[in-house]
Structure formats: structure tokens, C-alpha cells
Design a protein around this motif. Structure first.
Motif, PDB file in Angstrom:
ATOM      1  N   ILE A  70      34.897  45.487  32.018  1.00 63.19           N
ATOM      2  CA  ILE A  70      36.045  44.673  32.412  1.00 63.19           C
ATOM      3  C   ILE A  70      36.113  43.396  31.583  1.00 63.19           C
ATOM      4  O   ILE A  70      37.157  43.055  31.028  1.00 63.19           O
ATOM      5  N   PHE A  74      39.024  41.961  28.497  1.00 64.54           N
ATOM      6  CA  PHE A  74      39.651  40.639  28.371  1.00 64.54           C
ATOM      7  C   PHE A  74      39.277  39.979  27.044  1.00 64.54           C
ATOM      8  O   PHE A  74      40.125  39.386  26.372  1.00 64.54           O
ATOM      9  N   CYS A 127      41.677  34.635  32.974  1.00 61.99           N
ATOM     10  CA  CYS A 127      41.235  35.875  33.628  1.00 61.99           C
ATOM     11  C   CYS A 127      39.726  36.062  33.510  1.00 61.99           C
ATOM     12  O   CYS A 127      39.072  36.547  34.442  1.00 61.99           O
ATOM     13  N   ASP A 131      37.130  36.561  36.568  1.00 60.35           N
ATOM     14  CA  ASP A 131      36.188  37.677  36.619  1.00 60.35           C
ATOM     15  C   ASP A 131      34.771  37.186  36.867  1.00 60.35           C
ATOM     16  O   ASP A 131      34.034  37.753  37.685  1.00 60.35           O
ATOM     17  N   SER A 142      33.974  42.842  40.077  1.00 57.10           N
ATOM     18  CA  SER A 142      35.303  42.271  39.890  1.00 57.10           C
ATOM     19  C   SER A 142      36.345  43.382  39.850  1.00 57.10           C
ATOM     20  O   SER A 142      36.244  44.355  40.568  1.00 57.10           O
ATOM     21  N   PHE A 143      37.336  43.251  39.004  1.00 60.95           N
ATOM     22  CA  PHE A 143      38.380  44.257  38.895  1.00 60.95           C
ATOM     23  C   PHE A 143      37.798  45.591  38.417  1.00 60.95           C
ATOM     24  O   PHE A 143      36.765  45.636  37.762  1.00 60.95           O
ATOM     25  N   SER A 148      41.881  46.183  34.821  1.00 58.61           N
ATOM     26  CA  SER A 148      41.853  45.182  33.750  1.00 58.61           C
ATOM     27  C   SER A 148      42.876  45.515  32.667  1.00 58.61           C
ATOM     28  O   SER A 148      43.497  44.607  32.095  1.00 58.61           O
ATOM     29  N   CYS A 152      45.983  43.014  31.683  1.00 63.56           N
ATOM     30  CA  CYS A 152      46.248  42.607  30.299  1.00 63.56           C
ATOM     31  C   CYS A 152      47.676  42.947  29.882  1.00 63.56           C
ATOM     32  O   CYS A 152      48.354  42.141  29.227  1.00 63.56           O
TER      33      CYS A 152
END
Length: 332
Positions: A70, A74, A127, A131, A142-143, A148, A152
Motif C-alpha cells: 500500500i 503511494f 495519504c 497510512d 491500513s487500506f 490504494s 490514487c
């Protein structure tokens, strides 16, 4: 991700420029000298460092499949935004120093993509802090990885939407003015200037010009700086408080990294954004030539300093991680 550079030039500006109470128009000799140094040399260094660093990040994540996570999604998007940002910078600098050598479509695409990459890069950094907050403070995953990708995509679309005014109001055109020679405060002669096109803001209506010239930098300040800053300060402050309670040496290193990330963001971007606030507030009040030139020089220097952040992101977010460095070594 100014940070973008705004050279608000249009016919209305030109008319006002010559019809004020001053004896002659401002020449901005000192700011031109600063631009001649900052543009070709310092921006070139930023472009080279940013291109190399972010290209290595993208290459590592693209080739090393097992590094997919994840946080890495990012980081990859931050690197893509920064890379596109530094690739657009040389063309914009050349336009500001000389003229625009390409067509209308290239003008809109370059200026628009410049704005999109600015917003998307800043929001991706926010982000990453969210996270880390969820993973450390709430001590849970997290996500999801698929989420993710969706986040994005939403950020890129949102960055495009807030950049629509840039796409719309930037034009390639030939400024309609002449070169004037001034002798002892009086206009001596007027000679035609060779046609040179620029890629700048252009408005048909003065009211629209005023609205856009306030709305665009205000949006940049709100979304491109203060929103990510507030999110990062909240998330990393909470993370630091939690990690401070741990006796683990590795956790203390994580605290140092979090502090450096926030401090570098503030040091790079806060000075220019304060100058941008002052410039926006004082945009429609009459200023002396010396004051206007001082502000122009300050914005040029501080904006260039803000650009350094795109060179530091690979070091702060990618190469500082042990796993990323190991993956990087395995590839090469």
C-alpha cells in the motif's frame, strides 16, 4: 507544486501597467538578473536530481514485483508526479526567460499537467501520512492494496479538476505591445517588437481575470499546501507521541524520520506560500516599482527553493527504507 509559477500577463494588465501614476513603466532589472541565474543553472540542477532520483524509484517499484504494498503504491505515484513535474519545468523556465516555441495545444498541456502534478504529489504525501497513522497509532492494517489504487486514481482525477482553469485560461499568443524608449521621463520613440509568442494567462474580461487570479493561487494554497500540511502534522505528531512511548531503538529511528519529513515539507514550502499569500492579498493595490520588484525576486527565489522538495522526496520516502534499498541493489 508551485508550487506553480504564475506570470499573470494579459492585455488588461498591460494597459494598467502604462496608465498608472508613475513616470514610466517598471523595468525589473534586478529580477531579470536573478531569473537569468536561477532559470538556467539552479533549475537545471533541480531537474537533473529530480529526474534521476524519481526515475530510480519508479524503476525499482516497476521491476521488483515483490515490493508491491500500500505504501509503495503511494510512493510510486509521488515519484511519477515529481518526475512529470521536473520534466515540464525546463519548458516553463524557457518560456519565462525567452518565448514559447511550441503551439497552443502544447502550451495548455504543459501548463495544465504542471498544475495536476503539483496537486497530486502533495495529496499523495498526505495519504502516506494517513497510512502511517492507521498502521502505527491504530495498530491495524491500513487500506487494502486495491483500495490504494482507487485512492490514487481519485486523487489524479481531483487534481485534474482543480487544474481545469489552468488548462482553459492558458493560451499561446503574441503580446500586443511595442517597445518604448524613455528619455528623462518622457516617451521618446516607439519601435515595433519582433513577434514572439508567450504561453501565459489570457483573459477577455477584466472581472474574470480578477476572479481567476485570486481563485487559482487560493486553491493552490488551500489544497496544494495547507491541507497536506495539516494532515501531515496531525498524523505524524500522533505517530511520534505513540513511538516515543516505545523503548525500541528502531521506533526512535522512525520518530526521527517522521520529524525530518514534516520539517523538510515546512522548510521547503512554507516560505513560498507565505509570499504567495502576500502577493494574492496585495494583487489589486498599487505598489511602487521597488516593492513590486522585491516581491518578484522573493517569489522567484522561494519558489525555486520549494522545487527542491521533488528532489528530496525519493530520499525521504524511498531510499531511507531498508527494504527499498535492498530491492534497489538486487535490481542493479
Amino acid at each position: 507544486m508551485n508550487l506553480s509559477s504564475y506570470s499573470y500577463y494579459d492585455e488588461a494588465d498591460y494597459d494598467e501597467y502604462y496608465n498608472n501614476d508613475f513616470d514610466k513603466p517598471c523595468e525589473y532589472n534586478e529580477s531579470n538578473s536573478v531569473n537569468s541565474v536561477v532559470g538556467p543553472y539552479i533549475h537545471s540542477i533541480i531537474c537533473i536530481l529530480g529526474f534521476v532520483g524519481n526515475s530510480l524509484v519508479i524503476l525499482t517499484y516497476a521491476l521488483y514485483k515483490r515490493s508491491r504494498s500500500i505504501i509503495n503504491v503511494f510512493l510510486l505515484n509521488v515519484a511519477i508526479a515529481d518526475l512529470l513535474f521536473v520534466m515540464a519545468l525546463p519548458f516553463i523556465v524557457y518560456n519565462e526567460l525567452h518565448h514559447w516555441p511550441m503551439g497552443q495545444v502544447a502550451c495548455k498541456l504543459l501548463r495544465g499537467s504542471y498544475s495536476v502534478n503539483l496537486y497530486s504529489g502533495m495529496l499523495m504525501l498526505a495519504c502516506i501520512s494517513v497510512d502511517r497513522y492507521i498502521a502505527i497509532v491504530q495498530a491495524r492494517r491500513s487500506f487494502r492494496l486495491s483500495h490504494s489504487y482507487v485512492i490514487c486514481a481519485v486523487i489524479w482525477v481531483f487534481a485534474f479538476l482543480v487544474s481545469v482553469p489552468t488548462f482553459y485560461f492558458y493560451h499561446r499568443y503574441e503580446p500586443q505591445h511595442h517597445e518604448v524608449t524613455w528619455v528623462n521621463g518622457t516617451e521618446e520613440e516607439e519601435t515595433p517588437v519582433a513577434p514572439q509568442y508567450v504561453c501565459e494567462w489570457k483573459f477577455e474580461d477584466s472581472e474574470v481575470a480578477k476572479m481567476v487570479k485570486v481563485a487559482v493561487p487560493s486553491t493552490q494554497l488551500a489544497i496544494g499546501f495547507f491541507l497536506p500540511l495539516i494532515i501531515m502534522i496531525f498524523c505524524y505528531t500522533t505517530v511520534i507521541v505513540i513511538l516515543k512511548k516505545a523503548k525500541n531503538l528502531q521506533h526512535h529511528k522512525a520518530v526521527q524520520v517522521a520529524l525530518v519529513v514534516v520539517l523538510v515539507f515546512i522548510v521547503c514550502h512554507l516560505p513560498y506560500n507565505l509570499a504567495l499569500i502576500y502577493d494574492t492579498v496585495s494583487m489589486f493595490k498599487e505598489s511602487s516599482c521597488d516593492e513590486a520588484e522585491s516581491l518578484l525576486i522573493a517569489k522567484t527565489v522561494l519558489e525555486t527553493f520549494a522545487y527542491l522538495h521533488c528532489c528530496l522526496n525519493p530520499v525521504l520516502y524511498a531510499f531511507i527504507g531498508v527494504k527499498f534499498r535492498n530491492n534497489h541493489r538486487r535490481i542493479f
